[in-house]
Design a protein around this motif. Structure first.
Motif, short mmCIF file in Angstrom:
data_model
loop_
_atom_site.label_atom_id
_atom_site.label_comp_id
_atom_site.label_asym_id
_atom_site.label_seq_id
_atom_site.Cartn_x
_atom_site.Cartn_y
_atom_site.Cartn_z
N GLY A 134 -1.83 8.70 -1.38
CA GLY A 134 -2.57 8.51 -0.13
C GLY A 134 -3.24 9.81 0.30
N GLY A 135 -4.43 9.69 0.90
CA GLY A 135 -5.13 10.88 1.39
C GLY A 135 -5.76 10.62 2.74
N HIS A 136 -5.85 11.67 3.56
CA HIS A 136 -6.51 11.53 4.87
C HIS A 136 -7.03 12.88 5.32
N PRO A 137 -8.34 13.08 5.22
CA PRO A 137 -8.92 14.35 5.68
C PRO A 137 -9.06 14.38 7.20
N MET A 138 -8.81 15.54 7.80
CA MET A 138 -8.86 15.69 9.26
C MET A 138 -10.29 15.99 9.71
N CYS A 139 -11.16 15.03 9.45
CA CYS A 139 -12.53 15.15 9.91
C CYS A 139 -13.11 13.75 9.92
N GLY A 140 -14.27 13.61 10.45
CA GLY A 140 -14.86 12.28 10.51
C GLY A 140 -16.20 12.36 11.20
N LYS A 141 -16.88 11.24 11.19
CA LYS A 141 -18.16 11.13 11.87
C LYS A 141 -18.12 9.83 12.67
N THR A 142 -18.59 9.89 13.92
CA THR A 142 -18.71 8.63 14.64
C THR A 142 -19.88 7.83 14.07
N GLN A 143 -20.84 8.54 13.46
CA GLN A 143 -21.99 7.89 12.83
C GLN A 143 -21.67 7.59 11.38
N GLY A 144 -21.79 6.32 10.96
CA GLY A 144 -21.51 5.96 9.57
C GLY A 144 -22.77 5.89 8.73
N GLY A 145 -22.62 5.43 7.49
CA GLY A 145 -23.77 5.22 6.60
C GLY A 145 -24.06 6.44 5.75
#
Lengths: 278, 278
Positions: A101-112
């Motif tokens: 399992g992996g989960h990076p501590m970042c993200g974007k509210t905007q997808g695509g």
């Protein structure tokens, strides 16, 4: 997330196949990949490493399809936001599948794919949650992969991960969305509400823009950890409401100062982490 | 706030006197001013326009001292974050004092003259709340002042202002501080909590760093407006808690999507406002 990962990994990968249910995403991503397909089974047929970067519930749907699509087995890593349900599903795969399992501590509210950013993972913690079928080879591959994208791997049991992100990610999302609801109700009957607001409201409600389908999966697969944090948030607001209605200036000041000091501690912790990564 | 205002106004002001209770602030600000003093009465003795830029409770303490310090009267503008209590205190001054409430929609969690920024007010809404003793001359002066610092004046009754900022500023602050408290409690027993967090938590808790003394004054002078907004926030969290414990995926998805759409509406409103100001 998947697009950003593909961009960041491209220089290091010999053959890159991108699978997406949306043909327009694949069209945008096609110049990057050796192969693009909307067919999951075709996409994974000859893969050495499958990386599942979709909402949690889609990962849970895709994992049981792997044995038929890739009978010889392969390495499997996922990027889902909760890890216990996915870890349990990974443990159901035949042992020819090494899983992590992996989960990076970042993200974007905007997808695509058009919002993809190869530097998204740079300097960020990348949590790795071993399953019953995690092999030393897969762990080494995952560490290399995280190094390539500039991330910083840490190992955590899936249960520990889910308990932490309930507090640091899922509760903040619900709190932001709920705040947005209260302010929107005020704005609905008064056109001056949004003009008479500042950056505080803007930052405090940013997470409300997150994809509801993705957040739904997260919340439903981490309900047992999120509900106690929600209860603490409700109790805290009830406490400060009481201090306010009682006009208890000393106790209210003490409560506010404690929160300020906690934010200071958090700020110092974050700066120490940034310093380590630079 | 006061330091930023002084920086932004300096090119337009003939004689600038800065009053602060903290000698070190005055030392930092001295090169900017014609006169600096820790003595409020001395500072306002010959002023044409007094601008009170302190926490609300200090403004309420200073206003009644004006008649003795400046017997001839003058123009008075304040920058306090709530306007009804200050407006009422302004109405108690002799009619030789023309008074007007002001509140710019910007701020800094970091205080002190060294954090001052002359562009702080640029493009920002600057609310003006007339009192019983607001004269056309003072209103014209205030409009000129707001124009000089690049702000955008809007007129609102003090009660309307206080009702709005309870939703757009004071509730977001309490929600952020409360979230900080919940996460800090989790972090206290688990050193992985802060490392396993992302920008969402960072942005959502930023307001918790606000000065507790300033926020205490704001909350105590706007209690009647803040408590109903707090109750709505508590009710909203209780509602989403119920949807989550019932695992009601359809209703929960609907709730999350509504909040996302509200954030989208807010975003569009903000962009339209930014467009007007550029």
């Amino acid at each position: 997330m998947g697009g950003s990962l593909a961009l960041a990994l491209r220089p290091h990968i010999q053959h890159l196949t991108l699978v997406d249910h949306d043909p327009s995403t694949l069209e945008n991503a096609a110049p990057l990949a050796d192969t693009v397909t909307t067919d999951f089974a075709a996409g994974v047929r000859e893969c050495d490493l499958v990386i599942l970067a979709t909402p949690v519930r889609v990962i849970l749907d895709l994992l049981p399809r792997l044995p038929q699509a890739r009978p010889q087995g392969c390495f499997v890593l996922d990027m889902g936001s909760t890890k216990q349900a996915i870890g349990a599903a990974m443990n159901q795969l035949p042992p020819t599948f090494a899983t992590l399992g992996g989960h990076p501590m970042c993200g974007k509210t905007q997808g695509g794919f058009l919002a993809a950013d190869p530097d998204l993972y740079r300097g960020r913690i990348f949590v790795l949650c071993p399953t019953e079928h995690t092999t030393p080879d897969l762990l080494a591959i995952a560490r290399q992969l995280v190094a390539w994208i500039g991330g910083r791997p840490i190992l955590l049991p899936a249960a520990a991960h889910d308990a932490i992100v309930a507090a640091t990610s899922h509760l903040p999302y619900l709190v932001a969305a709920n705040l947005m609801g209260v302010v929107a109700a005020a704005a609905a009957s008064n056109p001056s509400v949004y003009p008479v607001s500042a950056n505080g409201l803007w930052d405090s409600t940013r997470l409300a823009a997150s994809d509801p389908a993705m957040m739904l999966d997260i919340l439903l697969t981490n309900q047992t950890e999120v509900v106690p944090r929600l209860d603490e948030a409700i109790a805290g607001l009830q406490q400060v409401r009481q201090l306010l209605t009682e006009q208890d200036a000393a106790a209210l000041h003490h409560w506010l100062r404690q929160r300020q000091q906690e934010r200071q501690t958090y700020t110092e912790s974050r700066h120490a982490l940034d310093h380590l990564s630079s």
